[in-house]
Design a protein around this motif. Sequence first.
Motif, short mmCIF file in Angstrom:
data_model
loop_
_atom_site.label_atom_id
_atom_site.label_comp_id
_atom_site.label_asym_id
_atom_site.label_seq_id
_atom_site.Cartn_x
_atom_site.Cartn_y
_atom_site.Cartn_z
N THR A 48 -7.99 5.88 4.72
CA THR A 48 -7.94 6.53 6.03
C THR A 48 -6.55 7.09 6.31
N LYS A 49 -5.51 6.31 5.98
CA LYS A 49 -4.12 6.76 6.18
C LYS A 49 -3.82 7.99 5.33
N ARG B 194 -10.08 0.60 2.39
CA ARG B 194 -10.51 1.67 3.30
C ARG B 194 -9.39 2.10 4.24
N GLN B 195 -8.56 1.15 4.69
CA GLN B 195 -7.46 1.49 5.60
C GLN B 195 -6.48 2.45 4.94
N ASP B 196 -6.13 2.17 3.69
CA ASP B 196 -5.20 3.04 2.98
C ASP B 196 -5.81 4.43 2.76
#
Length: 200
Positions: free
Chosen positions: A11-12, A7-9
């Motif tokens: 979002t980025k 999910r972090q990637d």
Amino acid sequence: ENFGINRQDITKLKAAGFHTVESIAHATQRKLTDVKGVSEQKAQKLKDTIKANRLVCTGFQSATDKLIASREIIFIGTGSGELDGLLGGGMETGSITEIFGEFRTGKSQICHTLCVTCQKPLDQGGAEGKAIYIDTEGSFRPAKLVAIAERFGMSPEHVLENVICARAHNTEQQFELLQDAAALMSETRFALLVVDSCTA
């Protein structure tokens, strides 16, 4: 996320303007590694994941598959039967169409008309969608949309609600608005993106 991308990637990538799997598939490796926190290995993993799961066709396709895909293309009527005939049925969705000409020859009028006709039912030359209008010249006129909606027997209130617009005062703002438009188009059924721009 279903294919192992955290999910972090995601979002980025969204923050950097990548709002669809297609935008990642068609980006260069270098463009992906320009995103803060995306290394060459992560960029390659993204590309490999898309390819392995056939999320986007990036290679050869049979002519049969291309024919089937072409049948899904929607043509949006311009409001002029003769112009639609010259264009092979109207403005083709999923492609870029550039309209250019002298000052006061009707370019903005066609853009306004398409904002209305894209909302019509499919069997009436529409795409049953909404429109995004990026205005760089201050030429967007909601009153024109009302008149065009009335011409086609459509509810002006409904038409106005289905057109969103923004004013871009410079090329940097225009690029930011295009990125915002990509995000909106990935979430909602927008049939048309108009950039009314003077390039003289």
